[in-house]
Design a protein around this motif. Structure first.
Motif, PDB file in Angstrom:
ATOM      1  N   LYS A   5      53.029  29.250 -87.387  1.00  9.54           N
ATOM      2  CA  LYS A   5      53.899  28.119 -87.673  1.00  9.54           C
ATOM      3  C   LYS A   5      53.700  27.570 -89.084  1.00  9.54           C
ATOM      4  CE  LYS A   5      54.043  26.589 -82.834  1.00  9.54           C
ATOM      5  NZ  LYS A   5      53.739  25.468 -81.895  1.00  9.54           N
ATOM      6  N   HIS A   6      52.539  27.868 -89.676  1.00  6.59           N
ATOM      7  CA  HIS A   6      52.202  27.338 -91.003  1.00  6.59           C
ATOM      8  C   HIS A   6      51.800  28.484 -91.930  1.00  6.59           C
ATOM      9  CE1 HIS A   6      51.998  23.048 -89.743  1.00  6.59           C
ATOM     10  NE2 HIS A   6      51.728  23.593 -88.573  1.00  6.59           N
ATOM     11  N   VAL A   7      52.394  28.523 -93.118  1.00  7.88           N
ATOM     12  CA  VAL A   7      52.064  29.536 -94.115  1.00  7.88           C
ATOM     13  C   VAL A   7      51.450  28.839 -95.323  1.00  7.88           C
ATOM     14  CG1 VAL A   7      52.904  31.418 -95.553  1.00  7.88           C
ATOM     15  CG2 VAL A   7      53.988  30.967 -93.337  1.00  7.88           C
ATOM     16  N   PHE A   8      50.213  29.210 -95.634  1.00 11.20           N
ATOM     17  CA  PHE A   8      49.478  28.664 -96.770  1.00 11.20           C
ATOM     18  C   PHE A   8      49.452  29.701 -97.885  1.00 11.20           C
ATOM     19  CE2 PHE A   8      48.079  26.263 -93.185  1.00 11.20           C
ATOM     20  CZ  PHE A   8      47.739  25.004 -93.651  1.00 11.20           C
ATOM     21  N   PHE A   9      49.664  29.229 -99.116  1.00 11.95           N
ATOM     22  CA  PHE A   9      49.671  30.104-100.290  1.00 11.95           C
ATOM     23  C   PHE A   9      48.610  29.682-101.295  1.00 11.95           C
ATOM     24  CE2 PHE A   9      54.081  30.651 -98.871  1.00 11.95           C
ATOM     25  CZ  PHE A   9      54.329  31.991 -99.127  1.00 11.95           C
ATOM     26  N   LEU A 119      61.233  31.781 -95.976  1.00 11.15           N
ATOM     27  CA  LEU A 119      60.242  31.189 -95.085  1.00 11.15           C
ATOM     28  C   LEU A 119      60.507  29.737 -94.731  1.00 11.15           C
ATOM     29  CD1 LEU A 119      56.937  32.562 -96.684  1.00 11.15           C
ATOM     30  CD2 LEU A 119      58.041  33.388 -94.601  1.00 11.15           C
ATOM     31  N   LYS A 120      61.062  28.972 -95.660  1.00 11.46           N
ATOM     32  CA  LYS A 120      61.145  27.523 -95.488  1.00 11.46           C
ATOM     33  C   LYS A 120      61.867  27.092 -94.207  1.00 11.46           C
ATOM     34  CE  LYS A 120      62.149  23.221 -97.959  1.00 11.46           C
ATOM     35  NZ  LYS A 120      60.829  22.648 -97.601  1.00 11.46           N
ATOM     36  N   PRO A 121      62.971  27.729 -93.802  1.00 19.36           N
ATOM     37  CA  PRO A 121      63.615  27.285 -92.561  1.00 19.36           C
ATOM     38  C   PRO A 121      62.807  27.605 -91.299  1.00 19.36           C
ATOM     39  CG  PRO A 121      65.131  28.554 -93.941  1.00 19.36           C
ATOM     40  CD  PRO A 121      63.758  28.775 -94.477  1.00 19.36           C
ATOM     41  N   LYS A 122      61.817  28.489 -91.420  1.00 18.39           N
ATOM     42  CA  LYS A 122      61.108  28.988 -90.240  1.00 18.39           C
ATOM     43  C   LYS A 122      59.694  28.435 -90.093  1.00 18.39           C
ATOM     44  CE  LYS A 122      63.495  33.449 -90.644  1.00 18.39           C
ATOM     45  NZ  LYS A 122      63.338  34.918 -90.676  1.00 18.39           N
ATOM     46  N   TYR A 123      59.066  28.068 -91.209  1.00 15.25           N
ATOM     47  CA  TYR A 123      57.652  27.697 -91.204  1.00 15.25           C
ATOM     48  C   TYR A 123      57.422  26.447 -92.052  1.00 15.25           C
ATOM     49  CZ  TYR A 123      57.285  32.625 -89.822  1.00 15.25           C
ATOM     50  OH  TYR A 123      57.447  33.836 -89.199  1.00 15.25           O
ATOM     51  N   SER A 124      56.289  25.791 -91.804  1.00 14.17           N
ATOM     52  CA  SER A 124      55.810  24.753 -92.707  1.00 14.17           C
ATOM     53  C   SER A 124      54.999  25.444 -93.802  1.00 14.17           C
ATOM     54  CB  SER A 124      54.924  23.755 -91.958  1.00 14.17           C
ATOM     55  OG  SER A 124      55.667  23.086 -90.959  1.00 14.17           O
ATOM     56  N   LEU A 125      55.280  25.114 -95.059  1.00  8.62           N
ATOM     57  CA  LEU A 125      54.660  25.796 -96.196  1.00  8.62           C
ATOM     58  C   LEU A 125      53.665  24.877 -96.904  1.00  8.62           C
ATOM     59  CD1 LEU A 125      57.828  27.544 -97.681  1.00  8.62           C
ATOM     60  CD2 LEU A 125      56.305  28.342 -95.860  1.00  8.62           C
ATOM     61  N   HIS A 126      52.558  25.458 -97.356  1.00 10.41           N
ATOM     62  CA  HIS A 126      51.466  24.692 -97.946  1.00 10.41           C
ATOM     63  C   HIS A 126      50.815  25.506 -99.069  1.00 10.41           C
ATOM     64  CE1 HIS A 126      51.686  22.322 -94.181  1.00 10.41           C
ATOM     65  NE2 HIS A 126      51.765  23.506 -93.599  1.00 10.41           N
ATOM     66  N   ILE A 127      50.061  24.822 -99.926  1.00 10.70           N
ATOM     67  CA  ILE A 127      49.315  25.470-101.004  1.00 10.70           C
ATOM     68  C   ILE A 127      47.856  25.023-100.942  1.00 10.70           C
ATOM     69  CG2 ILE A 127      48.934  25.425-103.512  1.00 10.70           C
ATOM     70  CD1 ILE A 127      51.927  25.546-103.891  1.00 10.70           C
ATOM     71  N   PHE A 149      56.845  22.584-100.450  1.00 10.11           N
ATOM     72  CA  PHE A 149      55.567  22.531 -99.749  1.00 10.11           C
ATOM     73  C   PHE A 149      55.311  21.163 -99.131  1.00 10.11           C
ATOM     74  CE2 PHE A 149      55.480  25.623-103.126  1.00 10.11           C
ATOM     75  CZ  PHE A 149      55.172  26.766-102.402  1.00 10.11           C
ATOM     76  N   GLN A 150      54.869  21.187 -97.873  1.00  5.78           N
ATOM     77  CA  GLN A 150      54.576  19.947 -97.170  1.00  5.78           C
ATOM     78  C   GLN A 150      53.247  19.349 -97.621  1.00  5.78           C
ATOM     79  OE1 GLN A 150      54.998  20.161 -92.937  1.00  5.78           O
ATOM     80  NE2 GLN A 150      57.136  20.803 -93.017  1.00  5.78           N
ATOM     81  N   THR A 151      52.276  20.214 -97.915  1.00  2.00           N
ATOM     82  CA  THR A 151      50.991  19.729 -98.412  1.00  2.00           C
ATOM     83  C   THR A 151      50.494  20.646 -99.522  1.00  2.00           C
ATOM     84  OG1 THR A 151      49.594  21.010 -96.874  1.00  2.00           O
ATOM     85  CG2 THR A 151      50.372  18.842 -96.123  1.00  2.00           C
ATOM     86  N   VAL A 152      49.711  20.066-100.430  1.00  2.00           N
ATOM     87  CA  VAL A 152      48.993  20.834-101.447  1.00  2.00           C
ATOM     88  C   VAL A 152      47.549  20.364-101.427  1.00  2.00           C
ATOM     89  CG1 VAL A 152      48.813  21.482-103.868  1.00  2.00           C
ATOM     90  CG2 VAL A 152      51.067  20.994-102.877  1.00  2.00           C
ATOM     91  N   THR A 153      46.635  21.284-101.253  1.00  2.00           N
ATOM     92  CA  THR A 153      45.208  20.972-101.255  1.00  2.00           C
ATOM     93  C   THR A 153      44.603  21.485-102.553  1.00  2.00           C
ATOM     94  OG1 THR A 153      45.066  21.097 -98.842  1.00  2.00           O
ATOM     95  CG2 THR A 153      43.010  21.345-100.068  1.00  2.00           C
ATOM     96  N   TYR A 154      44.027  20.548-103.318  1.00  2.00           N
ATOM     97  CA  TYR A 154      43.427  20.879-104.609  1.00  2.00           C
ATOM     98  C   TYR A 154      41.906  20.890-104.456  1.00  2.00           C
ATOM     99  CZ  TYR A 154      48.018  19.364-106.314  1.00  2.00           C
ATOM    100  OH  TYR A 154      49.369  19.216-106.525  1.00  2.00           O
TER     101      TYR A 154
END
Length: 231
Positions: A5-9, A119-127, A149-154
């Motif tokens: 459900k979530h794809v992190f890049f 991907l965007k219509p199917k999954y929540s995207l994050h970095i 992207f819904q979230t970005v983790t630095y």
């Protein structure tokens, strides 16, 4: 992977083309400070030394051998010294202006936008990124990546770098995801693949440089379009 459900890049060299944008920025500075005329080395001669210095120092950061402050103090001095240019003032100027200049260029990796649109219509995207926070924010906000992207983790927020599993744990909590419903995509075998797998998250290795690393249950791709075969 139908439970995802979530794809992190990763950001640099996975979505935002750091190598290409860095080369543009450095060429601009090389011309601005007339380095070839003053020191006798062309930009094409300089660039491999910078690339070697920067990549090596980032690997040392990842392995907790040096700090980001040490990287900033050393990367241009080391590159110029190894080329044969003894000019610490020039190295300091390049470091001071480089991180501002690089975000004037916003090329993304081939296939990145097509993949994100898919991907965007199917999954929540994050970095999740190890890059300097102030620069990474500008890379996203001033490029066509903004808004995906819904979230970005630095890493700078936590003072923890990939592959430390704690940064993946923090990103999962921040996104309100579950790791068994998440997957990570990145181009650095150790930081991205080893790190995410150690945390217990599925991973896809984006092997842009033909490193040919492999691990059970980790698909390898050489173009972002291939992600569609798994998601």
């Amino acid at each position: 992977m139908n439970t995802i459900k979530h794809v992190f890049f990763d950001l640099d060299n996975t979505l935002w083309d750091f190598r290409k944008n860095a080369k543009f920025a450095l060429a601009e500075l090389y011309i601005k400070y007339d380095v070839e005329t003053k020191h006798g080395f062309s930009f094409d001669e300089f660039h491999p030394y910078y690339h070697q210095s920067n990549e090596g120092l980032w690997a040392q950061i990842r392995d907790k051998e040096i700090t980001k402050e040490e990287l900033r103090a050393r990367r241009f001095k080391q590159a110029f010294d190894n080329l044969g240019i003894d000019d610490d003032e020039l190295a300091a100027i390049f470091e001071e202006e480089y991180m501002e200049t690089i975000t004037n260029y916003n090329e993304v990796v081939d296939g990145a936008m097509e993949l994100l649109d898919y991907l965007k219509p199917k999954y929540s995207l994050h970095i999740i990124t190890n890059g300097f926070i102030e620069v990474s924010k500008r890379k996203i906000e001033s490029s066509i990546l903004n808004g995906y992207f819904q979230t970005v983790t630095y890493a700078d927020e936590l003072k923890i770098l990939k592959p430390d599993p704690r940064i993946f744990s923090h990103a999962i909590e921040k996104s309100e995801a579950k790791k068994e419903e998440s997957i990570y995509i990145g181009d650095d075998w150790i930081a991205d693949v080893v790190g995410s797998k150690k945390f217990g998250m599925s991973s896809i290795f984006f092997d842009r440089l033909n490193d040919n690393f492999s691990m059970d249950d980790v698909p390898t791709i050489t173009h972002l379009d291939e992600v569609k075969n798994y998601l």
